[in-house]
Design a protein around this motif. Structure first.
Motif, PDB file in Angstrom:
ATOM      1  N   LEU A  42       0.836  -1.207   0.000  1.00  0.00           N
ATOM      2  CA  LEU A  42       0.000   0.000   0.000  1.00  0.00           C
ATOM      3  C   LEU A  42       0.870   1.256   0.000  1.00  0.00           C
ATOM      4  O   LEU A  42       0.538   2.256  -0.639  1.00  0.00           O
ATOM      5  CB  LEU A  42      -0.948  -0.001   1.208  1.00  0.00           C
ATOM      6  CG  LEU A  42      -2.116  -0.983   1.119  1.00  0.00           C
ATOM      7  CD1 LEU A  42      -2.843  -1.072   2.444  1.00  0.00           C
ATOM      8  CD2 LEU A  42      -3.086  -0.589   0.011  1.00  0.00           C
ATOM      9  N   TRP A  43       1.972   1.185   0.728  1.00  0.00           N
ATOM     10  CA  TRP A  43       2.900   2.328   0.747  1.00  0.00           C
ATOM     11  C   TRP A  43       3.394   2.625  -0.664  1.00  0.00           C
ATOM     12  O   TRP A  43       3.335   3.758  -1.142  1.00  0.00           O
ATOM     13  CB  TRP A  43       4.063   2.041   1.708  1.00  0.00           C
ATOM     14  CG  TRP A  43       5.105   3.116   1.679  1.00  0.00           C
ATOM     15  CD1 TRP A  43       6.310   3.066   1.038  1.00  0.00           C
ATOM     16  CD2 TRP A  43       5.019   4.416   2.281  1.00  0.00           C
ATOM     17  NE1 TRP A  43       6.986   4.245   1.200  1.00  0.00           N
ATOM     18  CE2 TRP A  43       6.225   5.094   1.959  1.00  0.00           C
ATOM     19  CE3 TRP A  43       4.049   5.077   3.038  1.00  0.00           C
ATOM     20  CZ2 TRP A  43       6.485   6.399   2.384  1.00  0.00           C
ATOM     21  CZ3 TRP A  43       4.309   6.381   3.467  1.00  0.00           C
ATOM     22  CH2 TRP A  43       5.510   7.026   3.139  1.00  0.00           C
ATOM     23  N   ILE A  44       3.844   1.580  -1.361  1.00  0.00           N
ATOM     24  CA  ILE A  44       4.320   1.779  -2.738  1.00  0.00           C
ATOM     25  C   ILE A  44       3.171   2.250  -3.634  1.00  0.00           C
ATOM     26  O   ILE A  44       3.336   3.172  -4.438  1.00  0.00           O
ATOM     27  CB  ILE A  44       4.962   0.481  -3.278  1.00  0.00           C
ATOM     28  CG1 ILE A  44       6.266   0.219  -2.528  1.00  0.00           C
ATOM     29  CG2 ILE A  44       5.198   0.574  -4.789  1.00  0.00           C
ATOM     30  CD1 ILE A  44       7.062  -0.949  -3.024  1.00  0.00           C
ATOM     31  N   ARG A  92      -4.241   3.779 -10.120  1.00  0.00           N
ATOM     32  CA  ARG A  92      -3.820   3.114  -8.872  1.00  0.00           C
ATOM     33  C   ARG A  92      -4.701   1.925  -8.509  1.00  0.00           C
ATOM     34  O   ARG A  92      -4.328   1.096  -7.682  1.00  0.00           O
ATOM     35  CB  ARG A  92      -3.756   4.118  -7.713  1.00  0.00           C
ATOM     36  CG  ARG A  92      -2.625   5.110  -7.892  1.00  0.00           C
ATOM     37  CD  ARG A  92      -2.437   6.034  -6.722  1.00  0.00           C
ATOM     38  NE  ARG A  92      -1.627   7.178  -7.127  1.00  0.00           N
ATOM     39  CZ  ARG A  92      -0.283   7.160  -7.179  1.00  0.00           C
ATOM     40  NH1 ARG A  92       0.379   6.094  -6.820  1.00  0.00           N
ATOM     41  NH2 ARG A  92       0.365   8.224  -7.579  1.00  0.00           N
ATOM     42  N   ILE A  93      -5.875   1.837  -9.136  1.00  0.00           N
ATOM     43  CA  ILE A  93      -6.744   0.671  -8.950  1.00  0.00           C
ATOM     44  C   ILE A  93      -6.014  -0.602  -9.370  1.00  0.00           C
ATOM     45  O   ILE A  93      -6.292  -1.688  -8.850  1.00  0.00           O
ATOM     46  CB  ILE A  93      -8.056   0.873  -9.744  1.00  0.00           C
ATOM     47  CG1 ILE A  93      -8.837   2.056  -9.156  1.00  0.00           C
ATOM     48  CG2 ILE A  93      -8.925  -0.378  -9.746  1.00  0.00           C
ATOM     49  CD1 ILE A  93     -10.032   2.481  -9.983  1.00  0.00           C
ATOM     50  N   ILE A  94      -5.031  -0.467 -10.270  1.00  0.00           N
ATOM     51  CA  ILE A  94      -4.292  -1.642 -10.751  1.00  0.00           C
ATOM     52  C   ILE A  94      -3.687  -2.427  -9.584  1.00  0.00           C
ATOM     53  O   ILE A  94      -3.573  -3.650  -9.658  1.00  0.00           O
ATOM     54  CB  ILE A  94      -3.165  -1.221 -11.733  1.00  0.00           C
ATOM     55  CG1 ILE A  94      -2.731  -2.397 -12.607  1.00  0.00           C
ATOM     56  CG2 ILE A  94      -1.966  -0.639 -11.021  1.00  0.00           C
ATOM     57  CD1 ILE A  94      -1.726  -2.022 -13.689  1.00  0.00           C
ATOM     58  N   MET A 126       5.827   0.462 -10.076  1.00  0.00           N
ATOM     59  CA  MET A 126       4.449  -0.014 -10.246  1.00  0.00           C
ATOM     60  C   MET A 126       4.428  -1.531 -10.146  1.00  0.00           C
ATOM     61  O   MET A 126       3.561  -2.124  -9.506  1.00  0.00           O
ATOM     62  CB  MET A 126       3.897   0.412 -11.592  1.00  0.00           C
ATOM     63  CG  MET A 126       3.686   1.910 -11.710  1.00  0.00           C
ATOM     64  SD  MET A 126       2.851   2.271 -13.270  1.00  0.00           S
ATOM     65  CE  MET A 126       2.968   4.042 -13.292  1.00  0.00           C
ATOM     66  N   LEU A 127       5.412  -2.168 -10.785  1.00  0.00           N
ATOM     67  CA  LEU A 127       5.497  -3.621 -10.771  1.00  0.00           C
ATOM     68  C   LEU A 127       5.687  -4.123  -9.342  1.00  0.00           C
ATOM     69  O   LEU A 127       5.012  -5.062  -8.898  1.00  0.00           O
ATOM     70  CB  LEU A 127       6.670  -4.056 -11.649  1.00  0.00           C
ATOM     71  CG  LEU A 127       6.829  -5.558 -11.803  1.00  0.00           C
ATOM     72  CD1 LEU A 127       5.648  -6.131 -12.562  1.00  0.00           C
ATOM     73  CD2 LEU A 127       8.123  -5.870 -12.550  1.00  0.00           C
TER      74      LEU A 127
END
Lengths: 60, 249
Positions: B40-42, B58-60, B204-205
């Motif tokens: 969640l932090w990332i 960010r839903i991803i 993101m990954l």
């Protein structure tokens, strides 16, 4: 850091409803599942304890 | 014959799996919490804003991990079903039943977060696209499994029937996975693939992978917890249940 303020964070660049709708429902669903599964084991144990106690009494 | 280090068949008995699951689930719950905190932090503070989708992308970080879990849990259910049919072990059916509600939940969350992502990006909550439709079928397969096994009184027969549903239904999992290649879909192609470099920023990954690990550990913890309840419900007349410390007054 992406956010200048807390209100900017909650607004999510205008996508607040969609982003928080996703994360919020996911968090709520996982929490509810956890509570339900705890209740299920607790209820089963309570029921079995009562049955076993009844068995013991009928044997005495 | 050499002596194996761990006697796996010992744990196939509900009487020894019940205490083992009780010892294991808190570790998986702790791992889930730690991975979720990092993920969640990332997701919110490290991963940059997307240049096309802004903050909406960010839903991803839950959509993709939830979808992965919904497919993965179904494969694990099918695995236990195959073991149950092949070896006639009692625990396998209990494992399948313990996994089904969590799998259904992730299939629902995949569709739910997908709808909330589709609306701002595509302009529609839902489209009858191959990817979305096959994921909806996955949710129905989970619900079908749950309804069918609940409708049969004899648990051993319920397990058999459920095993057939999960083994036949597992064909749907590769269909979901490859749907974006096989059909012309509105849904985008895979963001992460085994053979190509991922088409997204490394942060993101990482966020997605950590959230996937969190969901994975959560699923193991909750399934272990649920299987304990199922074991007690089914083995209620066994002597070992009556001798459990928590059954003493």
């Amino acid at each position: 850091m992406n956010w200048g303020s807390a209100s900017e964070f909650f607004a999510m660049g205008g996508y607040g409803f969609y982003v928080w709708g996703s994360f919020g429902v996911t968090a709520a669903a996982l929490l509810i599942e956890t509570l339900l599964v705890r209740k299920r084991l607790g209820d089963t144990r309570r029921l079995l304890r009562r049955e076993l106690a009844a068995d013991r009494e009928s044997q005495d | 014959m050499s002596q194996p280090l761990i006697n796996w068949f010992k744990f196939a008995s509900p009487a020894s799996f019940y205490p083992l699951a009780g010892k294991l689930w808190p570790w998986f719950a702790a791992l889930a919490t730690a991975f979720a905190a990092a993920g969640l932090w990332i997701s919110f503070f490290v991963a940059p804003t997307d240049f096309q989708q802004g903050e909406g992308y960010r839903i991803i970080f839950i959509h993709v991990p939830a979808s992965w879990m919904s497919m993965f849990i179904y494969c694990v259910m099918a695995f236990w079903s195959a073991i149950g049919i092949g070896f006639n072990t009692r625990l396998s059916g209990m494992m399948s039943s313990a996994l089904a509600p969590t799998g259904a939940l992730f299939a629902f969350l995949s569709l739910w977060t997908g709808a909330l992502w589709g609306k701002p990006m595509w302009g529609a909550w839902w489209v009858w696209d191959a990817r979305l439709t096959s994921e909806l079928i996955l949710l129905f397969l989970y619900l079908g499994y749950i309804a069918l096994t609940a409708a049969i009184d004899d648990p051993r027969r319920a397990d058999k029937a459920g095993a057939i549903v999960s083994l036949v239904g597992v064909i749907n999992v590769p269909i979901i996975y490859f749907s974006v290649k096989w059909w012309n879909t509105l849904h985008q192609g895979a963001s992460v693939s085994m053979t190509k470099a991922p088409t997204m920023a490394a942060t993101m990954l990482w966020g997605m992978l950590l959230m996937a690990l969190a969901f994975w550990m959560y699923s193991i913890a909750v399934a272990l917890y649920r299987v304990r309840a199922i074991i007690l419900e089914r083995e209620r007349h066994a002597t070992w249940v009556a001798e459990l410390p928590e059954m003493q007054r």
